[in-house]
Design a protein around this motif. Structure first.
Motif, PDB file in Angstrom:
ATOM      1  N   SER A 108      21.293  59.090   6.233  1.00  0.00           N
ATOM      2  CA  SER A 108      22.479  59.307   6.469  1.00  0.00           C
ATOM      3  C   SER A 108      23.147  59.106   7.876  1.00  0.00           C
ATOM      4  N   PRO A 109      22.437  59.471   9.047  1.00  0.00           N
ATOM      5  CA  PRO A 109      22.970  58.820  10.261  1.00  0.00           C
ATOM      6  C   PRO A 109      22.945  57.571  10.353  1.00  0.00           C
ATOM      7  N   MET A 110      21.875  56.755   9.925  1.00  0.00           N
ATOM      8  CA  MET A 110      21.971  55.237  10.141  1.00  0.00           C
ATOM      9  C   MET A 110      23.589  54.789   9.273  1.00  0.00           C
ATOM     10  N   LEU A 111      23.577  55.174   8.043  1.00  0.00           N
ATOM     11  CA  LEU A 111      24.787  54.759   7.227  1.00  0.00           C
ATOM     12  C   LEU A 111      26.012  55.010   7.963  1.00  0.00           C
ATOM     13  N   LYS A 112      26.184  56.386   8.371  1.00  0.00           N
ATOM     14  CA  LYS A 112      27.372  56.563   9.092  1.00  0.00           C
ATOM     15  C   LYS A 112      27.479  55.673  10.111  1.00  0.00           C
ATOM     16  N   ALA A 113      26.550  55.538  11.005  1.00  0.00           N
ATOM     17  CA  ALA A 113      26.821  54.563  12.301  1.00  0.00           C
ATOM     18  C   ALA A 113      27.008  53.234  11.910  1.00  0.00           C
ATOM     19  N   MET A 114      26.617  52.847  10.741  1.00  0.00           N
ATOM     20  CA  MET A 114      26.859  51.321  10.356  1.00  0.00           C
ATOM     21  C   MET A 114      28.346  51.371   9.585  1.00  0.00           C
ATOM     22  N   SER A 115      28.920  52.318   9.422  1.00  0.00           N
ATOM     23  CA  SER A 115      30.254  52.223   8.839  1.00  0.00           C
ATOM     24  C   SER A 115      31.372  51.631   9.692  1.00  0.00           C
ATOM     25  N   HIS A 116      31.143  51.367  11.025  1.00  0.00           N
ATOM     26  CA  HIS A 116      32.027  50.588  11.923  1.00  0.00           C
ATOM     27  C   HIS A 116      31.862  49.133  11.649  1.00  0.00           C
ATOM     28  N   PRO A 117      32.661  48.351  11.337  1.00  0.00           N
ATOM     29  CA  PRO A 117      32.307  46.783  11.185  1.00  0.00           C
ATOM     30  C   PRO A 117      31.620  46.153  12.157  1.00  0.00           C
ATOM     31  N   LEU A 118      32.014  46.591  13.517  1.00  0.00           N
ATOM     32  CA  LEU A 118      31.482  45.838  14.706  1.00  0.00           C
ATOM     33  C   LEU A 118      30.003  46.372  14.619  1.00  0.00           C
ATOM     34  N   ARG A 119      29.668  47.221  14.398  1.00  0.00           N
ATOM     35  CA  ARG A 119      28.420  47.827  14.726  1.00  0.00           C
ATOM     36  C   ARG A 119      27.379  46.943  13.392  1.00  0.00           C
ATOM     37  N   ARG A 120      28.051  46.717  12.242  1.00  0.00           N
ATOM     38  CA  ARG A 120      27.327  45.968  11.302  1.00  0.00           C
ATOM     39  C   ARG A 120      27.168  44.517  11.811  1.00  0.00           C
ATOM     40  N   ARG A 121      28.086  44.106  12.309  1.00  0.00           N
ATOM     41  CA  ARG A 121      28.178  42.691  13.161  1.00  0.00           C
ATOM     42  C   ARG A 121      26.933  42.491  14.008  1.00  0.00           C
ATOM     43  N   ILE A 122      26.920  43.722  15.028  1.00  0.00           N
ATOM     44  CA  ILE A 122      25.853  43.842  16.232  1.00  0.00           C
ATOM     45  C   ILE A 122      24.560  43.858  15.330  1.00  0.00           C
ATOM     46  N   LEU A 123      24.244  44.435  14.395  1.00  0.00           N
ATOM     47  CA  LEU A 123      22.859  44.591  13.730  1.00  0.00           C
ATOM     48  C   LEU A 123      22.321  43.546  12.909  1.00  0.00           C
ATOM     49  N   GLU A 124      23.489  42.910  12.625  1.00  0.00           N
ATOM     50  CA  GLU A 124      23.377  41.168  12.143  1.00  0.00           C
ATOM     51  C   GLU A 124      22.478  40.368  13.043  1.00  0.00           C
ATOM     52  N   LEU A 138      26.337  56.987   1.288  1.00  0.00           N
ATOM     53  CA  LEU A 138      25.484  55.663   0.868  1.00  0.00           C
ATOM     54  C   LEU A 138      26.859  54.972   0.025  1.00  0.00           C
ATOM     55  N   ARG A 139      27.653  55.538  -0.830  1.00  0.00           N
ATOM     56  CA  ARG A 139      28.856  55.001  -1.292  1.00  0.00           C
ATOM     57  C   ARG A 139      29.830  54.427  -0.434  1.00  0.00           C
ATOM     58  N   SER A 140      30.064  55.302   0.461  1.00  0.00           N
ATOM     59  CA  SER A 140      31.241  54.857   1.481  1.00  0.00           C
ATOM     60  C   SER A 140      30.713  53.721   2.235  1.00  0.00           C
ATOM     61  N   PHE A 141      29.385  53.418   2.702  1.00  0.00           N
ATOM     62  CA  PHE A 141      28.794  52.423   3.259  1.00  0.00           C
ATOM     63  C   PHE A 141      28.847  50.981   2.408  1.00  0.00           C
ATOM     64  N   LEU A 142      28.582  51.293   1.097  1.00  0.00           N
ATOM     65  CA  LEU A 142      28.488  50.205   0.064  1.00  0.00           C
ATOM     66  C   LEU A 142      29.782  49.878  -0.131  1.00  0.00           C
ATOM     67  N   ASP A 143      30.711  50.639  -0.391  1.00  0.00           N
ATOM     68  CA  ASP A 143      32.258  50.037  -0.640  1.00  0.00           C
ATOM     69  C   ASP A 143      32.510  49.164   0.797  1.00  0.00           C
ATOM     70  N   GLN A 144      32.156  49.449   1.847  1.00  0.00           N
ATOM     71  CA  GLN A 144      32.532  48.663   3.096  1.00  0.00           C
ATOM     72  C   GLN A 144      31.935  47.426   2.957  1.00  0.00           C
ATOM     73  N   GLU A 145      30.618  47.367   2.527  1.00  0.00           N
ATOM     74  CA  GLU A 145      29.936  46.115   2.483  1.00  0.00           C
ATOM     75  C   GLU A 145      30.652  45.235   1.461  1.00  0.00           C
ATOM     76  N   ALA A 146      30.869  46.021   0.161  1.00  0.00           N
ATOM     77  CA  ALA A 146      31.665  45.087  -0.748  1.00  0.00           C
ATOM     78  C   ALA A 146      32.997  44.351  -0.641  1.00  0.00           C
ATOM     79  N   LEU A 147      33.841  45.301   0.564  1.00  0.00           N
ATOM     80  CA  LEU A 147      35.024  44.538   1.061  1.00  0.00           C
ATOM     81  C   LEU A 147      34.456  43.350   2.107  1.00  0.00           C
ATOM     82  N   ASP A 148      33.376  43.396   2.850  1.00  0.00           N
ATOM     83  CA  ASP A 148      32.976  42.604   3.655  1.00  0.00           C
ATOM     84  C   ASP A 148      32.881  41.211   2.860  1.00  0.00           C
ATOM     85  N   LEU A 149      31.904  41.534   1.709  1.00  0.00           N
ATOM     86  CA  LEU A 149      31.771  40.477   0.824  1.00  0.00           C
ATOM     87  C   LEU A 149      32.788  39.688   0.157  1.00  0.00           C
ATOM     88  N   HIS A 150      33.631  40.446  -0.251  1.00  0.00           N
ATOM     89  CA  HIS A 150      34.958  40.113  -1.035  1.00  0.00           C
ATOM     90  C   HIS A 150      35.813  39.164   0.100  1.00  0.00           C
TER      91      HIS A 150
END
Length: 207
Positions: free
Chosen positions: A18-34, A110-122
């Motif tokens: 959960s802490p990881m997923l919450k941290a990854m909710s920010h789009p820039l953080r996901r870009r950094i992790l990539e 988890l659902r919140s994180f995956l919803d954002q992932e879906a938006l990124d893929l879309h």
């Protein structure tokens, strides 16, 4: 060298909490992790240049990712005590498995994180399909994307093999991207999806 209990000891992918997923909710953080890997040290300045983002903003988000356990400091790569260098805490990430027995609160995260992932893929698919006619008509001369799809009849053993093969190919691509070259590099997004065609529609979608 990382010790046996370190997240950098090559134990494999991290199971997202959960802490990881919450941290990854920010789009820039996901870009950094990539852009983060276990064996590729990164400084805030390096990431800021790659992402065209102010270094102080990147530094802030790096601290949030570290607090969540997604990245760790790599002082062995630092130039001095003030130099902060980071690496990924593990070799990739996986969502919680059924054995983790995710509770209702964690499932919402988890659902919140995956919803954002879906938006990124879309967004990615929308940009890709908007670009293809420019390429086909000759208005765009530089290849900037590829799209390959297939509908396969597979056994569960086939699915396991193909999933592992895709993962190995992505790992090979990552290793290749780290090799020295005189040719300029740009950031490319690579997505591997293997899905059962009988997956039910998402809530709100027409069947």
């Amino acid at each position: 060298m990382a010790d046996a209990d370190s997240p950098r000891s090559g134990a494999g992918p991290l199971q997202l909490t959960s802490p990881m997923l919450k941290a990854m909710s920010h789009p820039l953080r996901r870009r950094i992790l990539e852009l983060m890997h276990e064996d590729v040290p990164r400084r805030a300045a390096d990431l800021a240049e790659l992402l065209d983002t102010p270094a102080n903003s990147v530094s802030f988000h790096l601290r949030q990712l570290a607090r969540a356990g997604l990245i760790v400091e790599a002082p062995e790569h630092a130039r001095d005590r003030r130099d902060r260098v980071w690496v990924a805490a593990g070799h990739g990430y996986v969502v919680p498995t059924p054995q983790a027995r995710v509770g209702p609160e964690d499932e919402l995260v988890l659902r919140s994180f995956l919803d954002q992932e879906a938006l990124d893929l879309h967004d990615l698919i929308a940009r890709l399909t908007a670009w293809i006619p420019h390429w086909s008509s000759g208005r765009e001369q530089v290849p900037r994307a590829t799209l390959q799809t297939a509908l396969l009849e597979l056994t569960q053993e086939d699915v396991t093999w193909l999933s592992e093969a895709i993962g190995e190919l992505m790992d090979t691509a990552i290793q290749r991207s780290r090799q020295p070259t005189d040719e300029p590099r740009t950031l490319w997004r690579m997505v591997g999806i293997l899905a059962d065609d009988t997956l039910p529609p998402a809530p709100g979608d027409s069947p």
